[in-house]
Write a protein that holds these residues in place. Sequence first.
Motif, PDB file in Angstrom:
ATOM      1  N   LEU A 148      35.599  32.892  39.745  1.00  0.00           N
ATOM      2  CA  LEU A 148      35.496  34.362  39.829  1.00  0.00           C
ATOM      3  C   LEU A 148      35.872  34.944  41.224  1.00  0.00           C
ATOM      4  O   LEU A 148      36.643  36.018  41.382  1.00  0.00           O
ATOM      5  N   ARG A 153      37.587  44.147  27.456  1.00  0.00           N
ATOM      6  CA  ARG A 153      36.551  43.644  27.753  1.00  0.00           C
ATOM      7  C   ARG A 153      35.320  44.403  27.606  1.00  0.00           C
ATOM      8  O   ARG A 153      34.974  45.495  28.171  1.00  0.00           O
ATOM      9  N   ASP A 190      40.236  42.364  40.120  1.00  0.00           N
ATOM     10  CA  ASP A 190      40.960  42.170  38.688  1.00  0.00           C
ATOM     11  C   ASP A 190      42.365  41.855  38.907  1.00  0.00           C
ATOM     12  O   ASP A 190      43.351  42.307  39.685  1.00  0.00           O
ATOM     13  N   PRO A 191      42.906  40.745  38.308  1.00  0.00           N
ATOM     14  CA  PRO A 191      44.149  40.184  38.586  1.00  0.00           C
ATOM     15  C   PRO A 191      45.216  41.266  37.867  1.00  0.00           C
ATOM     16  O   PRO A 191      46.611  40.819  38.275  1.00  0.00           O
ATOM     17  N   GLN A 192      45.160  41.900  36.644  1.00  0.00           N
ATOM     18  CA  GLN A 192      46.359  42.523  36.079  1.00  0.00           C
ATOM     19  C   GLN A 192      46.756  43.664  36.917  1.00  0.00           C
ATOM     20  O   GLN A 192      46.780  43.754  38.333  1.00  0.00           O
ATOM     21  N   PHE A 203      42.179  46.243  30.561  1.00  0.00           N
ATOM     22  CA  PHE A 203      42.785  45.484  31.677  1.00  0.00           C
ATOM     23  C   PHE A 203      44.462  45.590  31.238  1.00  0.00           C
ATOM     24  O   PHE A 203      44.986  44.815  30.477  1.00  0.00           O
ATOM     25  N   LEU A 232      41.010  29.183  38.921  1.00  0.00           N
ATOM     26  CA  LEU A 232      40.162  29.278  40.214  1.00  0.00           C
ATOM     27  C   LEU A 232      38.901  30.126  39.689  1.00  0.00           C
ATOM     28  O   LEU A 232      38.795  30.474  38.550  1.00  0.00           O
ATOM     29  N   THR A 243      45.022  32.134  38.467  1.00  0.00           N
ATOM     30  CA  THR A 243      43.681  32.990  38.395  1.00  0.00           C
ATOM     31  C   THR A 243      42.825  32.131  37.332  1.00  0.00           C
ATOM     32  O   THR A 243      41.680  31.996  37.563  1.00  0.00           O
ATOM     33  N   TYR A 244      43.316  31.565  36.322  1.00  0.00           N
ATOM     34  CA  TYR A 244      42.266  30.905  35.412  1.00  0.00           C
ATOM     35  C   TYR A 244      42.013  29.432  36.040  1.00  0.00           C
ATOM     36  O   TYR A 244      41.004  28.964  35.474  1.00  0.00           O
ATOM     37  N   ASP A 267      31.398  29.927  36.593  1.00  0.00           N
ATOM     38  CA  ASP A 267      30.730  31.143  36.888  1.00  0.00           C
ATOM     39  C   ASP A 267      29.661  31.517  36.145  1.00  0.00           C
ATOM     40  O   ASP A 267      30.050  31.457  34.762  1.00  0.00           O
TER      41      ASP A 267
HETATM   42  C1  LIG Z   1      36.202  32.831  36.424  1.00  0.00           C
HETATM   43  C2  LIG Z   1      37.225  33.448  35.880  1.00  0.00           C
HETATM   44  C3  LIG Z   1      36.851  34.748  34.909  1.00  0.00           C
HETATM   45  C4  LIG Z   1      38.150  35.479  34.800  1.00  0.00           C
HETATM   46  C5  LIG Z   1      39.229  34.230  35.187  1.00  0.00           C
HETATM   47  C6  LIG Z   1      38.632  33.637  36.131  1.00  0.00           C
HETATM   48  O1  LIG Z   1      38.987  32.120  36.257  1.00  0.00           O
HETATM   49  C7  LIG Z   1      38.975  34.451  37.470  1.00  0.00           C
HETATM   50  C8  LIG Z   1      39.049  35.748  37.237  1.00  0.00           C
HETATM   51  C9  LIG Z   1      38.117  36.303  36.003  1.00  0.00           C
HETATM   52  C10 LIG Z   1      38.579  37.781  35.422  1.00  0.00           C
HETATM   53  C11 LIG Z   1      38.189  38.927  36.357  1.00  0.00           C
HETATM   54  C12 LIG Z   1      38.505  40.181  35.795  1.00  0.00           C
HETATM   55  C13 LIG Z   1      38.452  40.308  34.084  1.00  0.00           C
HETATM   56  O2  LIG Z   1      37.201  40.606  33.754  1.00  0.00           O
HETATM   57  C14 LIG Z   1      39.103  38.860  33.484  1.00  0.00           C
HETATM   58  C15 LIG Z   1      39.039  39.033  31.975  1.00  0.00           C
HETATM   59  C16 LIG Z   1      40.502  38.640  34.249  1.00  0.00           C
HETATM   60  O3  LIG Z   1      41.259  38.876  33.520  1.00  0.00           O
HETATM   61  O4  LIG Z   1      40.193  37.994  35.445  1.00  0.00           O
HETATM   62  C17 LIG Z   1      38.111  37.760  34.200  1.00  0.00           C
HETATM   63  C18 LIG Z   1      38.506  36.390  33.711  1.00  0.00           C
HETATM   64  C19 LIG Z   1      37.665  35.920  32.433  1.00  0.00           C
HETATM   65  O5  LIG Z   1      36.513  36.305  32.457  1.00  0.00           O
HETATM   66  O6  LIG Z   1      38.155  35.360  31.519  1.00  0.00           O
END
Ligand SMILES: C=C1C[C@]23C[C@@]1(O)CC[C@H]2[C@@]12CC[C@H](O)[C@@](C)(C(=O)O1)[C@H]2[C@@H]3C(=O)O
Length: 323
Positions: free
Chosen positions: A308, A168, A195-197, A266, A306, A303-304, A97
């Motif tokens: 974004l 972040r 957001d996954p959290q 987060f 997949l 999540t990681y 991404d």
């Molecule tokens: C493409 C990605 C970036 C992300 C991890 C992921 O595989 C899918 C979720 C993304 C996300 C979105 C919310 C936050 O910004 C983040 C830090 C998170 O926890 O999930 C990012 C991840 C990232 O940038 O590392």
Amino acid sequence: MVVVASPNSMIGEKILPIDLPMIDLSAERSMVMKRIVKACEEYGFFNVINHGVPYDIISKMEEVGFDFFAKPMEQKKLVALDKPFGYGCKNIGFNGDMGEVEYLLLNANVPSIPNDSSNFSSIVRAYTEAVKELACEILVLMAEGLGVPNTSIFTTFITQLDNDSILRFNHYPPKNSKDRDNSHSYNVAFGEHSDPQILTILRSNAVPGLQISLQHGVWNPVVPDPSAFCVNVGDLLQVMTNGRFVSVRHRAVTNSYKCRMSVAYFVAPPLDACIVAPSVMVTPNRPSLLFKPFTWEEYKKVTYSLRLGDTRIHLFRNCTQLE
Ligand SMILES: C=C1C[C@]23C[C@@]1(O)CC[C@H]2[C@@]12CC[C@H](O)[C@@](C)(C(=O)O1)[C@H]2[C@@H]3C(=O)O
Ligand SMILES: O=C(O)CCC(=O)C(=O)O
Ligand SMILES: [Fe+2]
């Protein structure tokens, strides 16, 4: 909801500006609880004012953030931290991404950068502590508002020392100079995602950019309010409320002449935390658990793995669920 049609849209997309619920945390407690619950059910997003985070800390945070991104690229790239932490430019995550954004991702329990010659780390620490306190206050209000008997059910996750919360900084350049003549266009700088959290607490400068999607194909730009924090429900909170609160997809666009900076905290539990809705969330409207219990570690791993924009929450749905 105030909705005004606007011409600024990409092909196949509708843009409808929105006023997010504005919640004054100094108002009467039972009213605040009700308004938070309603906002999380209807929008998954709300703004909070009178939040108790000192203005001085917020403005210093903005200053050190801008100072950091103003450094030469070679210097920013020197911020070497264990994956996924550290400085990044254009790449988001590890699966291809990209976006018009540079960022600094920090472990919220150790929010510092190595070889810090300025007071960056001490300011970031003060900010993170204050925002964590705000997060705890909001999570207790949510639990009370939902009628969960154990009102610290959500906060216990982040008060544990091994919580996995992250901080972040996102820095968005202004729209490319060659695009500026078309004031109705914008670039998606941070693609759509949820957001996954558990919860996200975001603050941005006065430059617009955040958009949320309450309906497929429709984007709702959020009016920035630098004196407020924009709070949103993450996937885990949707699971822990048995689907009552919604983790809404959002994105950030660059469409102005000014740099935008956002800082997101987060809120995440320890890796081994078991994510499941308390029994009080099983009601006649939601007669069984929508999601199987899982650990944050399991969810984070998926999540990681997949992209974004991929949805992940459905992978944890209970198969026995009849809908
Ligand atoms: C493409 C990605 C970036 C992300 C991890 C992921 O595989 C899918 C979720 C993304 C996300 C979105 C919310 C936050 O910004 C983040 C830090 C998170 O926890 O999930 C990012 C991840 C990232 O940038 O590392
Ligand atoms: O910058 C923004 O407003 C949104 C950033 C975001 O969604 C994220 O960092 O997950
Ligand atoms: Fe996000």
